[in-house]
Motif scaffolding. Sequence first.
Motif, PDB file in Angstrom:
ATOM      1  N   PHE A 160      -7.002  -1.818  -0.214  1.00 57.13           N
ATOM      2  CA  PHE A 160      -7.970  -1.676   0.884  1.00 57.13           C
ATOM      3  C   PHE A 160      -9.358  -1.309   0.347  1.00 57.13           C
ATOM      4  O   PHE A 160     -10.379  -1.758   0.885  1.00 57.13           O
ATOM      5  CB  PHE A 160      -7.475  -0.647   1.900  1.00 57.13           C
ATOM      6  N   MET A 161      -9.390  -0.532  -0.716  1.00 61.15           N
ATOM      7  CA  MET A 161     -10.693  -0.203  -1.328  1.00 61.15           C
ATOM      8  C   MET A 161     -11.371  -1.463  -1.856  1.00 61.15           C
ATOM      9  O   MET A 161     -12.586  -1.661  -1.697  1.00 61.15           O
ATOM     10  CB  MET A 161     -10.481   0.810  -2.458  1.00 61.15           C
ATOM     11  N   SER A 190      -4.003   9.944   6.144  1.00 64.94           N
ATOM     12  CA  SER A 190      -3.155   9.630   4.994  1.00 64.94           C
ATOM     13  C   SER A 190      -3.731   8.426   4.249  1.00 64.94           C
ATOM     14  O   SER A 190      -4.478   7.621   4.820  1.00 64.94           O
ATOM     15  CB  SER A 190      -1.736   9.304   5.460  1.00 64.94           C
ATOM     16  N   LEU A 191      -3.381   8.326   2.962  1.00 65.06           N
ATOM     17  CA  LEU A 191      -3.750   7.120   2.212  1.00 65.06           C
ATOM     18  C   LEU A 191      -3.034   5.939   2.850  1.00 65.06           C
ATOM     19  O   LEU A 191      -1.885   6.052   3.271  1.00 65.06           O
ATOM     20  CB  LEU A 191      -3.297   7.240   0.752  1.00 65.06           C
ATOM     21  N   ASP A 205       2.915   9.362   7.487  1.00 67.16           N
ATOM     22  CA  ASP A 205       1.793   8.917   8.309  1.00 67.16           C
ATOM     23  C   ASP A 205       1.059  10.083   8.963  1.00 67.16           C
ATOM     24  O   ASP A 205      -0.102   9.979   9.333  1.00 67.16           O
ATOM     25  CB  ASP A 205       2.318   7.945   9.379  1.00 67.16           C
ATOM     26  N   TRP A 206       1.762  11.173   9.125  1.00 71.16           N
ATOM     27  CA  TRP A 206       1.160  12.385   9.710  1.00 71.16           C
ATOM     28  C   TRP A 206       1.750  13.598   9.016  1.00 71.16           C
ATOM     29  O   TRP A 206       2.903  13.575   8.580  1.00 71.16           O
ATOM     30  CB  TRP A 206       1.469  12.448  11.214  1.00 71.16           C
ATOM     31  N   ILE A 218      -3.748   7.522  -7.600  1.00 69.75           N
ATOM     32  CA  ILE A 218      -2.480   8.089  -8.063  1.00 69.75           C
ATOM     33  C   ILE A 218      -1.830   8.802  -6.881  1.00 69.75           C
ATOM     34  O   ILE A 218      -2.424   9.703  -6.291  1.00 69.75           O
ATOM     35  CB  ILE A 218      -2.692   9.058  -9.241  1.00 69.75           C
ATOM     36  N   VAL A 219      -0.662   8.351  -6.529  1.00 67.94           N
ATOM     37  CA  VAL A 219       0.105   8.967  -5.444  1.00 67.94           C
ATOM     38  C   VAL A 219       1.204   9.772  -6.118  1.00 67.94           C
ATOM     39  O   VAL A 219       2.088   9.220  -6.765  1.00 67.94           O
ATOM     40  CB  VAL A 219       0.692   7.894  -4.498  1.00 67.94           C
TER      41      VAL A 219
END
Lengths: 155, 171
Positions: B89-90, B81-82, B72-73, B18-19
Motif C-alpha cells: 500500500f505504501m 492497524s497496519l 484489526d482492532w 517489520i511485523v
Amino acid sequence: MTTLLKPHIGMRLPELALPLTRKLIIMGAAATRDWQPQHHDPAWAKEAGLPDIIMNNYTQAGLISRFVTDWSGPMGRIGRLRFAMRRPICPGGTATFNGMVVDVTAEQQAMIWAEIDIEIMVEKKTVTTATVKMALPATARSPSPWHCPAVKWHP
Amino acid sequence: MNDLPQKVKDWLGKPVIIVDHVVTVEQGLWTNFCVAVGDGNPLYWDYPLSRDETESVIAPPMMLPSWAIEHDWSPDRAAPSLRTLELHFMVKDALGIKNGLVTEVELELHEPLRHGDSVRAEQILRRVEEERETKLGIGRNWDIDVVYRKPDGSLAGIQSLHFLGYGKVAA
C-alpha cells in the motif's frame, strides 16, 4: 498406517469440483484475517473495476494445498507453491481443480520430490494455474518428510 | 526506474516494514481456515496421528502470511492497524495508483508453526517495473518478498508476491 504413494510423471490427481459461494470467499478472507474490501464488499469491488468480490490469494493457496494433500495423504509435505491468478474468482459457478505430476526426482534424504501442475477452471475458463513441489517418503520404510532436519530441507 | 519517487527507490532491497510477533498461532483460528477450505488433513486436526508425523498438530502451512497480520482492532492501540502487506500500500500510494491486485504468489515453506508460536515478518520491495498500459488502465507491476521467522530465528517461510497496480488517483 498411510499407504505409500508412488507418483509417476503423467499421474493425474482426482478432480475436485467446488461450488463458488459467496460464503466460501468471505469465510476464506475472514479465516485468513484479510479484511481488504475487495474480498467482502461487492459495491467496493465493483467501484474498483472488478465484477464482484474476489477470492483472496490465501484462500486459493489453502484450496490448492487441500487438493494436493487430499491426494497425497498427511505424509505429503509441500515445500513450494507457485501460482498465477489469471482471472478473478467470484461467487457463482463451480471451480474445477485438475492436477498432474510433471516431474519426480530421484531419492534425496529418504524423500522423493514430486512436481505437480494444477489448473483451476470456472465455466471452462482457466482462472488460476499453479505448481506444487511436494516431498514424499521414498519407500515404505523411509521416515516421513516432516522429520527431515531443517538443514537438509531444501524446497 | 528513473521515474520512481526517491522514497520508493530508497525502499528497494531492504526490510521496510517489520511485523514483529503480533498474533499468537492458535488452533481455533486455523480450524476456521480448515473449515473454510474444507481441509481434513489430520495433521491440523488429529492429535494421535500428528504426534507420529509432526510431534503435535501444526497450523496449515498456507496460513503462514496470516500470522503476520495485526488484529484489526486492539483496545490499547491509538493508531490504525497496519494494512495486510503494508509495504504494498505504501508503494501504491507513493506512485499515485488507485487500485492494486496480487497476480502471482510463490510460497517457500520451511519449519511448520504450532500452537503458541508467532512470526516476525520482514517486507522487502524487490522491483518496480515501468508504467504501462494494462487491461485495467495505466498501471505498473511490482514485487515484494516477505521473510517469516519464528521466535528462535528459524526460517518459517518466504513469500514472493507480484502485484499489478492500475488507475491513477485523481489529482
